[in-house]
Motif scaffolding. Structure first.
Motif, short mmCIF file in Angstrom:
data_model
loop_
_atom_site.label_atom_id
_atom_site.label_comp_id
_atom_site.label_asym_id
_atom_site.label_seq_id
_atom_site.Cartn_x
_atom_site.Cartn_y
_atom_site.Cartn_z
N ASN A 39 0.83 -1.21 0.00
CA ASN A 39 0.00 0.00 0.00
C ASN A 39 0.86 1.25 0.00
OD1 ASN A 39 -2.53 -1.40 0.13
ND2 ASN A 39 -2.13 -1.80 2.30
N CYS A 40 1.81 1.32 -0.92
CA CYS A 40 2.70 2.47 -0.99
C CYS A 40 1.93 3.72 -1.42
CB CYS A 40 3.81 2.23 -2.00
SG CYS A 40 4.74 0.70 -1.72
N THR A 41 2.25 4.82 -0.79
CA THR A 41 1.70 6.10 -1.22
C THR A 41 2.31 6.52 -2.54
OG1 THR A 41 1.40 6.72 1.09
CG2 THR A 41 1.31 8.50 -0.53
N ASN A 42 3.57 6.16 -2.73
CA ASN A 42 4.32 6.55 -3.93
C ASN A 42 4.27 5.43 -4.97
OD1 ASN A 42 6.13 5.21 -1.87
ND2 ASN A 42 7.41 5.08 -3.70
N GLU A 62 7.20 12.40 -0.63
CA GLU A 62 6.92 11.61 -1.83
C GLU A 62 7.88 11.99 -2.96
OE1 GLU A 62 3.23 10.12 -4.67
OE2 GLU A 62 2.88 11.65 -3.14
N THR A 80 5.18 5.63 3.39
CA THR A 80 3.90 5.85 4.06
C THR A 80 4.04 7.01 5.02
OG1 THR A 80 3.31 3.51 3.96
CG2 THR A 80 2.14 4.85 5.58
N ASN A 81 3.07 7.89 5.03
CA ASN A 81 3.01 8.93 6.05
C ASN A 81 2.17 8.40 7.19
OD1 ASN A 81 2.64 11.17 7.67
ND2 ASN A 81 2.30 12.59 5.97
#
Length: 452
Positions: A39-42, A62, A80-81
């Motif tokens: 589940n990477c944000t980037n 990011e 991830t934040n």
């Protein structure tokens, strides 16, 4: 290895309130440590490469991760934040206590590293690439991320301190930036006598800044090396620390400084409205102040900065407030690969340039500190002043570092209480220092430490 009673006590200190927080990460994935790499944000640029999970909260995280992933084919970062500061720490602590769910690499403020290191939650980077990047940072930068002889973080940024001031107020009252603390008090008195605002703020909610003031006098509040099993040195009522607290207590008693908490809407409104002639802060302050609306409208174009006043101008001491690092979690499956990420993220030129040009961070990388573009930069917040060259780069280069301990958060909360006692007049500076020493020593002994 730390004795079990001490380690257990430190764990209880750090976990307080954290177990109620939501658990970090997910059910596992391609990254180590149990954090979810699916589940990477980037965007992962090379899906065939091994993935290292990273928790970081800076606004351009990011973009920085994208820069790293584009430059590295052998490893990719999944960012991830997990929240900023305390929110991320609560989740990290839950993962530590539960034995899984931590990221491979974690953004950690320097004064938190010793707390997590004491729980064996961080990896010593001394033999994982440290020697290759050692010369990229100053002695002080490395000391802040070290515990004993171990290196537990890759420096990102710092907060060399200076004196931000209002040129309109200084011009109105015919004053110039004081270079010593004696001059600071005399100038504050001159402004007060002329009907002007208080000169600064002695805020109880900023114990880290007050600790920096202590170091400026040559104080050594703590000595700590985990190799000395279960031992800690605590010296919080030394003559040097009493000098600092008595000085500020005197300014408070004379009404020369305010006592309001900083970083509140009310405080910011006061900064904008000219209620304070100076703001004693760090190199990151312009970015923070602009984000809070300072420097716009009525107070636009009135800000400048100068070196922090000194106790002995013939022997100046540079101090620092704040700063973060990337640490490798002990839950990382591949510590060597994680260390490459920790040392490599926010180390490329594009990321460093964006960090300082957008006032997101004050980089500690010497390639930036020595760059003429950085030194000569005319900071818009300071009306084009070359603040880096004049104030912050010299302070960063001269800074020698601090000693942090697993008791840091208890110490901060106790110091906050004692500053409140100073500010409400119930204790002198010396009395506050004695009470601080007594409380922190007692707490350390309760936690199983032998106090030197």
């Amino acid at each position: 290895m730390k004795t079990k009673p001490v380690l257990a006590a430190i764990t209880m200190l750090a976990v307080a309130g954290a177990l109620a927080a939501c658990t970090a990460g997910g059910d596992g994935g391609d990254g180590g440590g149990g954090a979810d790499a699916s589940n990477c944000t980037n965007e992962i640029k090379n899906p065939d490469a091994p993935v290292v999970t990273l928790w970081a909260w800076y606004p351009n995280s990011e973009a920085v991760v994208d820069n790293f992933n584009e430059e590295n084919d052998d490893v990719q970062v999944c960012w991830t934040n997990a929240g900023a500061g305390g929110d991320a720490y609560d989740k990290f602590q839950t993962a530590i206590s539960g034995g899984s769910g931590a990221p491979d690499v974690m953004m950690v403020e320097a004064d938190r590293i010793a707390v997590f290191q004491a729980q064996d939650a961080l990896v010593d980077l001394s033999d994982l690439g440290y020697e290759d990047v050692k010369d990229n940072f100053s002695e002080g930068a490395w000391k802040d991320v070290s515990v004993g002889d171990g290196v537990y973080g890759a420096p990102i940024d710092g907060g060399p301190m200076g004196m931000i001031y209002r040129t309109d107020i200084f011009e109105q009252y015919g004053i110039t930036p004081p270079t010593t603390w004696e001059e600071f008090e005399a100038t504050a008195q001159q402004v007060k006598d002329a009907g002007g605002p208080v000169f600064a703020s002695f805020a109880a909610n900023q114990p880290a800044a007050v600790t920096a003031y202590m170091y400026q006098t040559g104080a050594e509040p703590f000595t700590y090396d985990p190799a000395n099993e279960g031992q800690i040195g605590i010296n919080l009522n030394s003559p040097e620390i009493k000098e600092v607290l008595d000085y500020w207590a005197g300014l408070v008693e004379k009404g020369l400084v305010g006592t309001e908490d900083q970083f509140t809407p009310e405080y910011i409104a006061g900064v904008i409205g000219g209620d304070y002639a100076t703001y004693l802060s760090a190199a990151w302050a312009p970015g923070y102040l602009q984000g809070a609306g300072v420097g716009e409208g009525a107070d636009e174009g009135v800000w400048a900065t100068a070196p922090l006043p000194q106790w002995d101008p013939a022997n100046p001491v540079a101090i620092n407030w704040g700063g973060s690092a990337f640490s490798v979690s002990s839950q990382a499956d591949d510590p060597e690969l994680a260390a490459k990420v920790a040392f490599g993220v926010y180390a490329d030129q594009a990321s460093l340039d964006q960090g300082w040009q957008e006032q997101i961070i004050f980089p500690l990388n010497v390639d930036v500190l020595e760059d003429p573009a950085f030194q000569d930069y005319e900071v818009p917040f300071f009306s084009g002043q070359q603040a880096n060259k004049e104030v912050y780069v010299p302070a960063a280069n001269a800074y020698k570092g601090m000693v942090y301990t697993p008791l840091q958060q208890f110490y901060y909360s106790t110091l906050t209480e004692q500053i409140q006692n100073i500010n409400d007049g119930s204790a002198t500076g010396s009395e506050a220092a004695d009470a601080l020493q007594e409380a922190v020593v007692a707490y350390a002994e309760e936690q199983g430490f032998t106090v030197e």
